[in-house]
Design a protein around this motif. Structure first.
Motif, PDB file in Angstrom:
ATOM      1  N   ASN A  39       0.826  -1.144  -0.127  1.00 16.66           N
ATOM      2  CA  ASN A  39       0.147   0.543   0.204  1.00 16.66           C
ATOM      3  C   ASN A  39       0.732   1.237   0.018  1.00 16.66           C
ATOM      4  O   ASN A  39       0.892   2.132  -0.468  1.00 16.66           O
ATOM      5  CB  ASN A  39      -1.156  -0.255   1.408  1.00 16.66           C
ATOM      6  CG  ASN A  39      -2.221  -0.799   1.096  1.00 16.66           C
ATOM      7  OD1 ASN A  39      -2.778  -2.001  -0.136  1.00 16.66           O
ATOM      8  ND2 ASN A  39      -2.529  -1.690   2.480  1.00 16.66           N
ATOM      9  N   CYS A  42       2.388   1.479  -3.599  1.00 17.94           N
ATOM     10  CA  CYS A  42       1.301   1.788  -4.427  1.00 17.94           C
ATOM     11  C   CYS A  42       0.179   3.494  -3.994  1.00 17.94           C
ATOM     12  O   CYS A  42       0.306   4.326  -5.335  1.00 17.94           O
ATOM     13  CB  CYS A  42      -0.100   0.810  -4.695  1.00 17.94           C
ATOM     14  SG  CYS A  42      -0.313  -0.418  -5.156  1.00 17.94           S
ATOM     15  N   ASP A  43       0.759   3.769  -2.690  1.00 13.16           N
ATOM     16  CA  ASP A  43       0.437   5.213  -2.555  1.00 13.16           C
ATOM     17  C   ASP A  43       1.765   6.393  -3.873  1.00 13.16           C
ATOM     18  O   ASP A  43       1.293   7.668  -4.081  1.00 13.16           O
ATOM     19  CB  ASP A  43       1.162   6.022  -1.450  1.00 13.16           C
ATOM     20  CG  ASP A  43      -0.318   4.744  -0.611  1.00 13.16           C
ATOM     21  OD1 ASP A  43      -1.970   4.803  -1.269  1.00 13.16           O
ATOM     22  OD2 ASP A  43      -0.704   4.733   0.884  1.00 13.16           O
ATOM     23  N   ILE A  46       0.911   6.284  -7.088  1.00 16.42           N
ATOM     24  CA  ILE A  46      -0.138   6.187  -7.326  1.00 16.42           C
ATOM     25  C   ILE A  46      -0.707   7.952  -7.322  1.00 16.42           C
ATOM     26  O   ILE A  46      -0.330   8.587  -8.237  1.00 16.42           O
ATOM     27  CB  ILE A  46      -1.254   6.275  -6.865  1.00 16.42           C
ATOM     28  CG1 ILE A  46      -1.935   4.824  -7.093  1.00 16.42           C
ATOM     29  CG2 ILE A  46      -2.717   6.886  -7.019  1.00 16.42           C
ATOM     30  CD1 ILE A  46      -2.853   3.789  -6.599  1.00 16.42           C
ATOM     31  N   GLU A  58       1.508   1.424 -14.069  1.00 15.60           N
ATOM     32  CA  GLU A  58       0.758   1.039 -13.858  1.00 15.60           C
ATOM     33  C   GLU A  58       1.665  -0.656 -13.855  1.00 15.60           C
ATOM     34  O   GLU A  58       1.167  -1.083 -13.094  1.00 15.60           O
ATOM     35  CB  GLU A  58      -0.391   0.255 -15.047  1.00 15.60           C
ATOM     36  CG  GLU A  58      -1.378  -0.706 -14.944  1.00 15.60           C
ATOM     37  CD  GLU A  58      -2.329  -0.650 -16.409  1.00 15.60           C
ATOM     38  OE1 GLU A  58      -3.548  -2.124 -15.573  1.00 15.60           O
ATOM     39  OE2 GLU A  58      -1.446  -0.250 -16.851  1.00 15.60           O
ATOM     40  N   ILE A  61       3.320  -1.113 -10.450  1.00 11.95           N
ATOM     41  CA  ILE A  61       2.692  -1.903  -9.800  1.00 11.95           C
ATOM     42  C   ILE A  61       2.742  -3.115  -9.543  1.00 11.95           C
ATOM     43  O   ILE A  61       2.500  -4.004  -8.786  1.00 11.95           O
ATOM     44  CB  ILE A  61       1.230  -1.085  -9.834  1.00 11.95           C
ATOM     45  CG1 ILE A  61       0.737   0.386  -8.584  1.00 11.95           C
ATOM     46  CG2 ILE A  61       0.303  -1.626  -8.777  1.00 11.95           C
ATOM     47  CD1 ILE A  61       0.023   0.898  -8.830  1.00 11.95           C
ATOM     48  N   TYR A  83      -7.676  -7.706  -5.301  1.00 11.17           N
ATOM     49  CA  TYR A  83      -7.341  -6.745  -4.522  1.00 11.17           C
ATOM     50  C   TYR A  83      -6.403  -5.914  -5.505  1.00 11.17           C
ATOM     51  O   TYR A  83      -6.339  -4.503  -5.914  1.00 11.17           O
ATOM     52  CB  TYR A  83      -6.806  -7.071  -3.632  1.00 11.17           C
ATOM     53  CG  TYR A  83      -6.231  -5.796  -2.358  1.00 11.17           C
ATOM     54  CD1 TYR A  83      -7.338  -5.110  -1.796  1.00 11.17           C
ATOM     55  CD2 TYR A  83      -4.604  -5.296  -2.068  1.00 11.17           C
ATOM     56  CE1 TYR A  83      -6.703  -4.298  -0.750  1.00 11.17           C
ATOM     57  CE2 TYR A  83      -4.440  -4.499  -1.603  1.00 11.17           C
ATOM     58  CZ  TYR A  83      -5.438  -3.495   0.121  1.00 11.17           C
ATOM     59  OH  TYR A  83      -4.499  -2.247   0.289  1.00 11.17           O
ATOM     60  N   LEU A  84      -5.366  -6.366  -6.190  1.00 13.87           N
ATOM     61  CA  LEU A  84      -4.334  -5.776  -7.754  1.00 13.87           C
ATOM     62  C   LEU A  84      -5.892  -4.733  -8.366  1.00 13.87           C
ATOM     63  O   LEU A  84      -5.039  -4.372  -8.778  1.00 13.87           O
ATOM     64  CB  LEU A  84      -4.043  -6.755  -8.138  1.00 13.87           C
ATOM     65  CG  LEU A  84      -2.880  -6.200  -8.952  1.00 13.87           C
ATOM     66  CD1 LEU A  84      -2.471  -5.275  -8.323  1.00 13.87           C
ATOM     67  CD2 LEU A  84      -2.175  -7.313  -9.798  1.00 13.87           C
ATOM     68  N   LYS A  87      -6.603  -1.894  -6.800  1.00 11.91           N
ATOM     69  CA  LYS A  87      -5.511  -0.501  -7.003  1.00 11.91           C
ATOM     70  C   LYS A  87      -5.329  -0.024  -8.027  1.00 11.91           C
ATOM     71  O   LYS A  87      -4.869   1.521  -7.763  1.00 11.91           O
ATOM     72  CB  LYS A  87      -4.310  -1.148  -5.996  1.00 11.91           C
ATOM     73  CG  LYS A  87      -3.955  -1.029  -5.026  1.00 11.91           C
ATOM     74  CD  LYS A  87      -4.065  -0.129  -4.326  1.00 11.91           C
ATOM     75  CE  LYS A  87      -4.213   0.145  -2.559  1.00 11.91           C
ATOM     76  NZ  LYS A  87      -3.515   0.983  -1.863  1.00 11.91           N
ATOM     77  N   GLU A  90      -8.056   2.337  -8.533  1.00 12.60           N
ATOM     78  CA  GLU A  90      -7.761   3.619  -8.309  1.00 12.60           C
ATOM     79  C   GLU A  90      -6.631   4.367  -8.682  1.00 12.60           C
ATOM     80  O   GLU A  90      -6.792   5.474  -8.939  1.00 12.60           O
ATOM     81  CB  GLU A  90      -6.914   3.463  -6.781  1.00 12.60           C
ATOM     82  CG  GLU A  90      -6.569   4.252  -5.887  1.00 12.60           C
ATOM     83  CD  GLU A  90      -6.027   4.342  -4.612  1.00 12.60           C
ATOM     84  OE1 GLU A  90      -5.457   5.322  -4.116  1.00 12.60           O
ATOM     85  OE2 GLU A  90      -6.039   3.136  -4.282  1.00 12.60           O
ATOM     86  N   LEU A  91      -5.600   4.034  -9.438  1.00  6.26           N
ATOM     87  CA  LEU A  91      -4.600   4.245 -10.479  1.00  6.26           C
ATOM     88  C   LEU A  91      -5.399   4.899 -11.666  1.00  6.26           C
ATOM     89  O   LEU A  91      -5.146   6.319 -11.818  1.00  6.26           O
ATOM     90  CB  LEU A  91      -4.064   3.172 -10.986  1.00  6.26           C
ATOM     91  CG  LEU A  91      -2.597   4.032 -12.148  1.00  6.26           C
ATOM     92  CD1 LEU A  91      -2.054   4.568 -11.446  1.00  6.26           C
ATOM     93  CD2 LEU A  91      -1.804   2.793 -12.544  1.00  6.26           C
TER      94      LEU A  91
END
Length: 138
Positions: A39, A42-43, A46, A58, A61, A83-84, A87, A90-91
């Motif tokens: 996470n 990813c934060d 992103i 992408e 990630i 879950y991926l 994310k 979200e991206l």
């Protein structure tokens, strides 16, 4: 998904020092560490997405997931596709937002340019009128 423990695929029959509860606690700690690392990565990624670098982010990630899965292979912990996918969604949302902001910037830039052109044209018209009045009064 994190709260329901469905964000990761994991193995639940670990024992530590002959204790299943210690094994479960160890496994929970490993899962928390995996998710925290993912996470946070990813934060950061992103937050760097712009209107022109979506594919690179992408891919990074997905590489992160692959690396974490590989590191946790012995612990039998891996990321779920669901879950991926969240994310990546979200991206997409952040990317769409950034694209929209870029469009708005370009529209405002074009509007400011048009205003400058109108002001320049108006100034030229005013100058021409002054010159015309001067020449006609002579």
């Amino acid at each position: 998904m994190i709260k329901n423990k469905t964000a990761l695929n994991w193995y639940d029959s670990w024992t530590l020092d002959g204790s299943k509860s210690k094994g479960r606690a160890m496994n929970n700690d490993n899962m928390k560490m995996y998710l925290r690392a993912f996470n946070n990565e990813c934060d950061v990624l992103i937050s760097k997405v712009k209107f022109n670098n979506f594919d690179k982010i992408e891919e990074r990630i997905k590489k992160c997931v692959h690396a974490l899965d590989k590191l946790n292979q012995r612990n039998k912990i891996s990321m779920t596709k669901a879950y991926l996918s969240l994310k990546i969604d979200e991206l997409h949302l952040v990317h769409e937002y950034n694209c929209k902001r870029q469009e708005e910037k370009e529209i405002l830039k074009a509007a400011r340019e048009e205003e400058r052109e109108k002001a320049k044209l108006q100034k030229e018209i005013n100058e021409a009128r002054k010159n015309f009045k001067r020449t006609s009064s002579l």
